[in-house]
Design a protein around this motif. Structure first.
Motif, mmCIF file in Angstrom:
data_model
loop_
_atom_site.group_PDB
_atom_site.id
_atom_site.type_symbol
_atom_site.label_atom_id
_atom_site.label_comp_id
_atom_site.label_asym_id
_atom_site.label_seq_id
_atom_site.Cartn_x
_atom_site.Cartn_y
_atom_site.Cartn_z
ATOM 1 N N LEU A 56 0.884 -1.289 -0.030
ATOM 2 C CA LEU A 56 0.490 0.040 0.132
ATOM 3 C C LEU A 56 0.703 0.988 0.501
ATOM 4 C CD1 LEU A 56 -2.976 -1.384 2.397
ATOM 5 C CD2 LEU A 56 -3.196 -0.304 -0.141
ATOM 6 N N LYS A 57 2.263 1.411 0.448
ATOM 7 C CA LYS A 57 2.532 2.457 0.593
ATOM 8 C C LYS A 57 3.363 2.197 -0.798
ATOM 9 C CE LYS A 57 4.595 2.333 5.800
ATOM 10 N NZ LYS A 57 5.726 2.143 6.603
ATOM 11 N N ALA A 58 3.384 1.690 -1.514
ATOM 12 C CA ALA A 58 4.000 1.669 -2.684
ATOM 13 C C ALA A 58 3.003 2.123 -3.471
ATOM 14 C CB ALA A 58 4.996 0.573 -3.576
ATOM 15 N N GLU A 59 2.046 2.099 -3.241
ATOM 16 C CA GLU A 59 0.749 2.252 -4.051
ATOM 17 C C GLU A 59 0.270 3.933 -3.427
ATOM 18 O OE1 GLU A 59 -1.429 2.498 -7.924
ATOM 19 O OE2 GLU A 59 -0.100 0.861 -7.083
ATOM 20 N N TYR A 60 -0.005 4.796 -2.321
ATOM 21 C CA TYR A 60 0.150 5.334 -2.084
ATOM 22 C C TYR A 60 1.043 6.415 -1.000
ATOM 23 C CZ TYR A 60 -4.491 3.506 -2.891
ATOM 24 O OH TYR A 60 -5.629 3.010 -3.689
ATOM 25 N N PRO A 61 2.202 6.512 -1.927
ATOM 26 C CA PRO A 61 3.322 7.480 -1.336
ATOM 27 C C PRO A 61 2.889 8.452 -0.381
ATOM 28 C CG PRO A 61 3.331 7.980 -2.900
ATOM 29 C CD PRO A 61 2.250 6.759 -3.371
ATOM 30 N N ASP A 62 1.581 9.313 -0.510
ATOM 31 C CA ASP A 62 1.487 10.541 0.227
ATOM 32 C C ASP A 62 0.524 10.143 0.964
ATOM 33 O OD1 ASP A 62 0.000 9.595 -1.593
ATOM 34 O OD2 ASP A 62 -0.924 11.656 -1.634
ATOM 35 N N TYR A 63 0.061 8.760 1.864
ATOM 36 C CA TYR A 63 -0.559 8.540 2.562
ATOM 37 C C TYR A 63 0.279 8.161 4.071
ATOM 38 C CZ TYR A 63 -4.845 8.152 0.789
ATOM 39 O OH TYR A 63 -6.722 8.570 0.020
ATOM 40 N N GLU A 64 -0.145 7.722 5.739
ATOM 41 C CA GLU A 64 -0.034 7.916 6.633
ATOM 42 C C GLU A 64 -0.564 6.057 6.557
ATOM 43 O OE1 GLU A 64 -0.411 7.955 11.129
ATOM 44 O OE2 GLU A 64 -0.843 9.364 9.941
ATOM 45 N N ILE A 65 0.411 5.095 6.303
ATOM 46 C CA ILE A 65 -0.194 3.684 6.491
ATOM 47 C C ILE A 65 0.472 3.277 7.953
ATOM 48 C CG2 ILE A 65 -0.356 1.539 5.111
ATOM 49 C CD1 ILE A 65 0.078 3.358 2.657
ATOM 50 N N THR A 66 -1.121 2.786 8.545
ATOM 51 C CA THR A 66 -0.371 1.735 9.732
ATOM 52 C C THR A 66 -1.091 0.296 9.430
ATOM 53 O OG1 THR A 66 -1.996 3.016 10.808
ATOM 54 C CG2 THR A 66 -0.463 3.944 11.334
ATOM 55 N N TRP A 67 -0.829 -0.506 10.720
ATOM 56 C CA TRP A 67 -1.230 -1.898 10.518
ATOM 57 C C TRP A 67 -1.048 -2.130 12.536
ATOM 58 C CZ3 TRP A 67 1.622 -6.573 12.612
ATOM 59 C CH2 TRP A 67 2.827 -6.241 12.685
ATOM 60 N N ALA A 68 -1.831 -2.996 12.121
ATOM 61 C CA ALA A 68 -1.833 -3.970 14.072
ATOM 62 C C ALA A 68 -2.557 -5.085 13.750
ATOM 63 C CB ALA A 68 -2.706 -3.180 14.810
ATOM 64 N N ASP A 69 -2.540 -5.959 14.504
ATOM 65 C CA ASP A 69 -2.885 -7.772 14.193
ATOM 66 C C ASP A 69 -4.677 -7.580 15.405
ATOM 67 O OD1 ASP A 69 -1.019 -8.510 12.736
ATOM 68 O OD2 ASP A 69 0.659 -9.711 14.818
ATOM 69 N N GLU A 70 -4.748 -7.402 15.670
ATOM 70 C CA GLU A 70 -5.424 -6.662 16.399
ATOM 71 C C GLU A 70 -6.632 -6.072 15.830
ATOM 72 O OE1 GLU A 70 -2.805 -5.281 17.866
ATOM 73 O OE2 GLU A 70 -1.567 -6.096 18.955
ATOM 74 N N GLY A 71 -8.121 -6.504 15.870
ATOM 75 C CA GLY A 71 -8.776 -5.995 15.937
ATOM 76 C C GLY A 71 -9.734 -7.184 15.083
#
Length: 72
Positions: A56-71
């Protein structure tokens, strides 16, 4: 599961196959330019969200992209 099955069927018509490596959810907030990847699939288990996030970072370089295993 429905999306994966439809995709697998379409690929099979072109002589290709695929494998589901896990699942999760994506929260997309375009007005904030944020994407958050989290959770898991009951049927497929948890995907490697670090891999998803890098793609996703490669496709959306101007976004803040985070992840978590929870949820879910």
């Amino acid at each position: 599961a429905d999306l994966f099955e439809r995709t697998a069927e379409e690929l099979a018509r072109h002589g290709l196959s695929c494998e589901c490596l896990g699942g999760g959810r994506v929260s997309h907030r375009p007005e904030e330019r944020r994407i958050h990847v989290y959770g898991y699939s009951v049927g497929f288990g948890r995907a490697d969200h670090a891999v998803t996030t890098e793609k996703l970072k490669a496709e959306y370089p101007d976004y803040e992209i985070t992840w978590a295993d929870e949820g879910y």
